[in-house]
Design a protein around this motif. Structure first.
Motif, PDB file in Angstrom:
ATOM      1  N   SER A   7       0.856  -1.186   0.000  1.00 13.02           N
ATOM      2  CA  SER A   7       0.000   0.000   0.000  1.00 13.02           C
ATOM      3  C   SER A   7       0.891   1.235   0.000  1.00 13.02           C
ATOM      4  O   SER A   7       1.802   1.355   0.831  1.00 13.02           O
ATOM      5  CB  SER A   7      -0.906   0.028   1.230  1.00 13.02           C
ATOM      6  N   ILE A   8       0.627   2.155  -0.918  1.00 15.73           N
ATOM      7  CA  ILE A   8       1.392   3.404  -1.011  1.00 15.73           C
ATOM      8  C   ILE A   8       0.494   4.541  -0.548  1.00 15.73           C
ATOM      9  O   ILE A   8      -0.577   4.769  -1.115  1.00 15.73           O
ATOM     10  CB  ILE A   8       1.859   3.669  -2.453  1.00 15.73           C
ATOM     11  N   VAL A   9       0.913   5.250   0.492  1.00 12.85           N
ATOM     12  CA  VAL A   9       0.111   6.320   1.083  1.00 12.85           C
ATOM     13  C   VAL A   9       0.662   7.671   0.642  1.00 12.85           C
ATOM     14  O   VAL A   9       1.848   7.964   0.837  1.00 12.85           O
ATOM     15  CB  VAL A   9       0.100   6.217   2.621  1.00 12.85           C
ATOM     16  N   VAL A  10      -0.210   8.495   0.049  1.00 12.81           N
ATOM     17  CA  VAL A  10       0.196   9.797  -0.475  1.00 12.81           C
ATOM     18  C   VAL A  10      -0.707  10.886   0.095  1.00 12.81           C
ATOM     19  O   VAL A  10      -1.818  11.102  -0.392  1.00 12.81           O
ATOM     20  CB  VAL A  10       0.126   9.825  -2.020  1.00 12.81           C
ATOM     21  N   PRO A  11      -0.283  11.603   1.139  1.00 12.02           N
ATOM     22  CA  PRO A  11      -1.055  12.740   1.630  1.00 12.02           C
ATOM     23  C   PRO A  11      -0.945  13.918   0.656  1.00 12.02           C
ATOM     24  O   PRO A  11       0.127  14.155   0.087  1.00 12.02           O
ATOM     25  CB  PRO A  11      -0.390  13.081   2.970  1.00 12.02           C
ATOM     26  N   PRO A  72       0.101  14.710   9.458  1.00 14.00           N
ATOM     27  CA  PRO A  72       0.101  13.445  10.198  1.00 14.00           C
ATOM     28  C   PRO A  72      -1.251  12.738  10.163  1.00 14.00           C
ATOM     29  O   PRO A  72      -1.321  11.519   9.999  1.00 14.00           O
ATOM     30  CB  PRO A  72       0.473  13.871  11.621  1.00 14.00           C
ATOM     31  N   ARG A  73      -2.344  13.490  10.294  1.00 12.65           N
ATOM     32  CA  ARG A  73      -3.653  12.848  10.287  1.00 12.65           C
ATOM     33  C   ARG A  73      -4.031  12.332   8.897  1.00 12.65           C
ATOM     34  O   ARG A  73      -4.686  11.293   8.775  1.00 12.65           O
ATOM     35  CB  ARG A  73      -4.716  13.814  10.821  1.00 12.65           C
ATOM     36  N   GLN A  74      -3.613  13.036   7.860  1.00 10.58           N
ATOM     37  CA  GLN A  74      -3.813  12.506   6.512  1.00 10.58           C
ATOM     38  C   GLN A  74      -3.067  11.185   6.351  1.00 10.58           C
ATOM     39  O   GLN A  74      -3.599  10.213   5.811  1.00 10.58           O
ATOM     40  CB  GLN A  74      -3.298  13.506   5.473  1.00 10.58           C
ATOM     41  N   HIS A  75      -1.822  11.193   6.795  1.00 14.30           N
ATOM     42  CA  HIS A  75      -1.009   9.978   6.687  1.00 14.30           C
ATOM     43  C   HIS A  75      -1.633   8.840   7.468  1.00 14.30           C
ATOM     44  O   HIS A  75      -1.737   7.705   6.978  1.00 14.30           O
ATOM     45  CB  HIS A  75       0.403  10.250   7.186  1.00 14.30           C
ATOM     46  N   ASN A  76      -2.085   9.122   8.692  1.00 16.25           N
ATOM     47  CA  ASN A  76      -2.675   8.080   9.528  1.00 16.25           C
ATOM     48  C   ASN A  76      -3.996   7.575   8.950  1.00 16.25           C
ATOM     49  O   ASN A  76      -4.338   6.387   9.097  1.00 16.25           O
ATOM     50  CB  ASN A  76      -2.866   8.595  10.955  1.00 16.25           C
ATOM     51  N   ARG A  77      -4.746   8.454   8.291  1.00 13.25           N
ATOM     52  CA  ARG A  77      -5.977   8.010   7.622  1.00 13.25           C
ATOM     53  C   ARG A  77      -5.626   7.025   6.509  1.00 13.25           C
ATOM     54  O   ARG A  77      -6.292   5.993   6.329  1.00 13.25           O
ATOM     55  CB  ARG A  77      -6.708   9.222   7.035  1.00 13.25           C
ATOM     56  N   GLY A  78      -4.571   7.325   5.765  1.00 10.65           N
ATOM     57  CA  GLY A  78      -4.133   6.400   4.731  1.00 10.65           C
ATOM     58  C   GLY A  78      -3.678   5.069   5.295  1.00 10.65           C
ATOM     59  O   GLY A  78      -3.980   3.999   4.741  1.00 10.65           O
ATOM     60  N   LEU A  79      -2.967   5.106   6.416  1.00 11.18           N
ATOM     61  CA  LEU A  79      -2.524   3.874   7.064  1.00 11.18           C
ATOM     62  C   LEU A  79      -3.714   3.040   7.515  1.00 11.18           C
ATOM     63  O   LEU A  79      -3.707   1.810   7.402  1.00 11.18           O
ATOM     64  CB  LEU A  79      -1.639   4.199   8.265  1.00 11.18           C
ATOM     65  N   ALA A  80      -4.748   3.701   8.023  1.00  8.43           N
ATOM     66  CA  ALA A  80      -5.937   2.984   8.481  1.00  8.43           C
ATOM     67  C   ALA A  80      -6.659   2.300   7.329  1.00  8.43           C
ATOM     68  O   ALA A  80      -7.293   1.245   7.511  1.00  8.43           O
ATOM     69  CB  ALA A  80      -6.874   3.947   9.201  1.00  8.43           C
ATOM     70  N   GLU A  81      -6.573   2.883   6.144  1.00 11.08           N
ATOM     71  CA  GLU A  81      -7.235   2.315   4.960  1.00 11.08           C
ATOM     72  C   GLU A  81      -6.375   1.268   4.255  1.00 11.08           C
ATOM     73  O   GLU A  81      -6.886   0.467   3.465  1.00 11.08           O
ATOM     74  CB  GLU A  81      -7.563   3.432   3.968  1.00 11.08           C
ATOM     75  N   ALA A  82      -5.067   1.273   4.523  1.00 12.34           N
ATOM     76  CA  ALA A  82      -4.139   0.400   3.792  1.00 12.34           C
ATOM     77  C   ALA A  82      -4.411  -1.075   4.083  1.00 12.34           C
ATOM     78  O   ALA A  82      -4.662  -1.467   5.224  1.00 12.34           O
ATOM     79  CB  ALA A  82      -2.706   0.754   4.164  1.00 12.34           C
ATOM     80  N   ARG A  83      -4.330  -1.892   3.039  1.00  7.54           N
ATOM     81  CA  ARG A  83      -4.579  -3.330   3.174  1.00  7.54           C
ATOM     82  C   ARG A  83      -3.316  -4.163   3.004  1.00  7.54           C
ATOM     83  O   ARG A  83      -3.310  -5.360   3.281  1.00  7.54           O
ATOM     84  CB  ARG A  83      -5.616  -3.773   2.130  1.00  7.54           C
ATOM     85  N   GLY A  84      -2.232  -3.556   2.529  1.00 10.21           N
ATOM     86  CA  GLY A  84      -1.030  -4.304   2.218  1.00 10.21           C
ATOM     87  C   GLY A  84      -0.238  -4.729   3.439  1.00 10.21           C
ATOM     88  O   GLY A  84      -0.317  -4.107   4.503  1.00 10.21           O
ATOM     89  N   ARG A  85       0.572  -5.780   3.269  1.00  2.00           N
ATOM     90  CA  ARG A  85       1.497  -6.215   4.317  1.00  2.00           C
ATOM     91  C   ARG A  85       2.678  -5.278   4.433  1.00  2.00           C
ATOM     92  O   ARG A  85       3.351  -5.224   5.466  1.00  2.00           O
ATOM     93  CB  ARG A  85       2.006  -7.623   4.019  1.00  2.00           C
ATOM     94  N   PHE A  86       2.948  -4.542   3.360  1.00  4.31           N
ATOM     95  CA  PHE A  86       4.038  -3.576   3.338  1.00  4.31           C
ATOM     96  C   PHE A  86       3.438  -2.220   2.959  1.00  4.31           C
ATOM     97  O   PHE A  86       2.536  -2.137   2.115  1.00  4.31           O
ATOM     98  CB  PHE A  86       5.109  -3.985   2.326  1.00  4.31           C
ATOM     99  N   ILE A  87       3.969  -1.162   3.571  1.00  2.57           N
ATOM    100  CA  ILE A  87       3.426   0.183   3.364  1.00  2.57           C
ATOM    101  C   ILE A  87       4.541   1.116   2.918  1.00  2.57           C
ATOM    102  O   ILE A  87       5.650   1.095   3.485  1.00  2.57           O
ATOM    103  CB  ILE A  87       2.754   0.706   4.645  1.00  2.57           C
ATOM    104  N   CYS A  88       4.246   1.910   1.919  1.00  2.00           N
ATOM    105  CA  CYS A  88       5.183   2.911   1.414  1.00  2.00           C
ATOM    106  C   CYS A  88       4.647   4.299   1.699  1.00  2.00           C
ATOM    107  O   CYS A  88       3.446   4.544   1.614  1.00  2.00           O
ATOM    108  CB  CYS A  88       5.364   2.794  -0.101  1.00  2.00           C
ATOM    109  N   ARG A  89       5.558   5.202   1.984  1.00  2.00           N
ATOM    110  CA  ARG A  89       5.231   6.628   2.036  1.00  2.00           C
ATOM    111  C   ARG A  89       5.771   7.287   0.782  1.00  2.00           C
ATOM    112  O   ARG A  89       6.813   6.908   0.264  1.00  2.00           O
ATOM    113  CB  ARG A  89       5.851   7.281   3.275  1.00  2.00           C
ATOM    114  N   PHE A  90       5.018   8.288   0.314  1.00  2.00           N
ATOM    115  CA  PHE A  90       5.462   9.002  -0.866  1.00  2.00           C
ATOM    116  C   PHE A  90       4.873  10.399  -0.845  1.00  2.00           C
ATOM    117  O   PHE A  90       3.708  10.588  -0.488  1.00  2.00           O
ATOM    118  CB  PHE A  90       5.020   8.258  -2.137  1.00  2.00           C
ATOM    119  N   ASP A  91       5.694  11.392  -1.203  1.00  2.00           N
ATOM    120  CA  ASP A  91       5.248  12.781  -1.234  1.00  2.00           C
ATOM    121  C   ASP A  91       4.718  13.132  -2.616  1.00  2.00           C
ATOM    122  O   ASP A  91       5.204  12.631  -3.636  1.00  2.00           O
ATOM    123  CB  ASP A  91       6.394  13.717  -0.853  1.00  2.00           C
ATOM    124  N   ALA A  92       3.763  14.055  -2.643  1.00  2.00           N
ATOM    125  CA  ALA A  92       2.989  14.329  -3.857  1.00  2.00           C
ATOM    126  C   ALA A  92       3.706  15.209  -4.864  1.00  2.00           C
ATOM    127  O   ALA A  92       3.091  15.597  -5.875  1.00  2.00           O
ATOM    128  CB  ALA A  92       1.652  14.961  -3.477  1.00  2.00           C
TER     129      ALA A  92
END
Length: 270
Positions: A7-11, A72-92
């Motif tokens: 899962s790639i999380v992009v705030p 931080p809350r945008q990022h945490n919302r993405g983490l809560a929605e993420a389904r993957g075993r591995f999580i990536c952060r990425f800036d827009a």
């Protein structure tokens, strides 16, 4: 729907009309394809959804918050929605090299004792031209030792195991705008293990309108707080000297602070 491995999380907030699309396009150009992209946007003058026109891909998940929250809350919302075993952060406003996910995932599979992996950076300007680079320490001991002086983990390059988030929690509003440094310091002080791949897998965009420059003074101030919270008793003289230098930066004009910060942290193109 099949559960993705990554899962790639992009705030996103006030996305740049061209940088944002370039960033997302670089994700869908990856050599590894078993992922989802979770974009969490706070209400913006021009919404990012319109900038994504033409991307018809079920791996793209777009979430628009009803009110302004925080990074931080945008990022945490993405983490809560993420389904993957591995999580990536990425800036827009950055750009992934095509092999980024493949390289990082292969490393974590081959090294089950590592919780968080990042990489080196190529620094680019508004036109995409290379203006510098950033090399980080590679092994865990060197990374944690460096945390006493600076953040040796480039957030936009990071992939980590879901268990890390479940163990340590997410990003904290109280650490804004150095929430990344606080999170990695919390992990490092708490026993999580790190690595950085010795190749640049992300092009980090440095531009005058970015959060990276506009919030630099606040970042320095909060960085000082993080160092005092997690690392002060372990600091040697070199680390303490850097802490004093950062305190001195707060008294300089903003334009000079940015110039010195870029020269010290990212170097120059050779």
């Amino acid at each position: 729907m099949t559960t993705p491995l990554v899962s790639i999380v992009v705030p996103v907030f006030e996305p740049h009309p061209s940088f944002f699309r370039q960033a997302i396009d670089s994700l869908f150009a990856q050599t590894f394809t078993d992922f989802e992209v979770i974009i969490v946007e706070d209400p913006s003058t021009a919404q990012g959804r319109a900038m994504l026109a033409g991307i018809d891909d079920p791996r793209l998940i777009y979430i628009l918050n009803q009110e302004r929250t925080s990074l931080p809350r945008q990022h945490n919302r993405g983490l809560a929605e993420a389904r993957g075993r591995f999580i990536c952060r990425f800036d827009a406003d950055d750009i992934c090299e095509p092999q980024r996910l493949e390289r990082e995932l292969a490393f974590l599979h081959a090294n089950p004792g590592i919780d968080v992996v990042g990489s080196w950076l190529t620094v680019i300007d508004e036109q995409g031209a290379v203006v510098g680079s950033r090399r980080y320490p590679a092994d865990h001991a060197s990374i944690v030792a460096a945390m006493r002086r600076f953040n040796p983990v480039a957030n936009s390059t990071v992939m980590f195991r879901r268990e890390v988030y479940e163990r340590f929690g997410g990003w904290r509003d109280s650490a804004l705008p150095a929430q990344d440094y606080e999170w990695y310091s919390r992990l490092g002080a708490g026993g999580a293990r790190f690595a950085n791949l010795e190749e640049p897998l992300v092009r980090y965009r440095l531009h005058g309108g970015s959060i990276k420059s506009s919030q630099l003074r606040g970042t320095i101030r909060t960085t000082i707080d993080v160092k005092r919270t997690y690392w002060l008793p372990q600091m040697d003289m070199t680390s303490r000297a850097m802490l004093w230098a950062e305190q001195a930066l707060l008294f300089l004009p903003s334009w000079l602070v940015l110039k010195l910060f870029v020269a010290i942290r990212y170097g120059r193109r050779t």
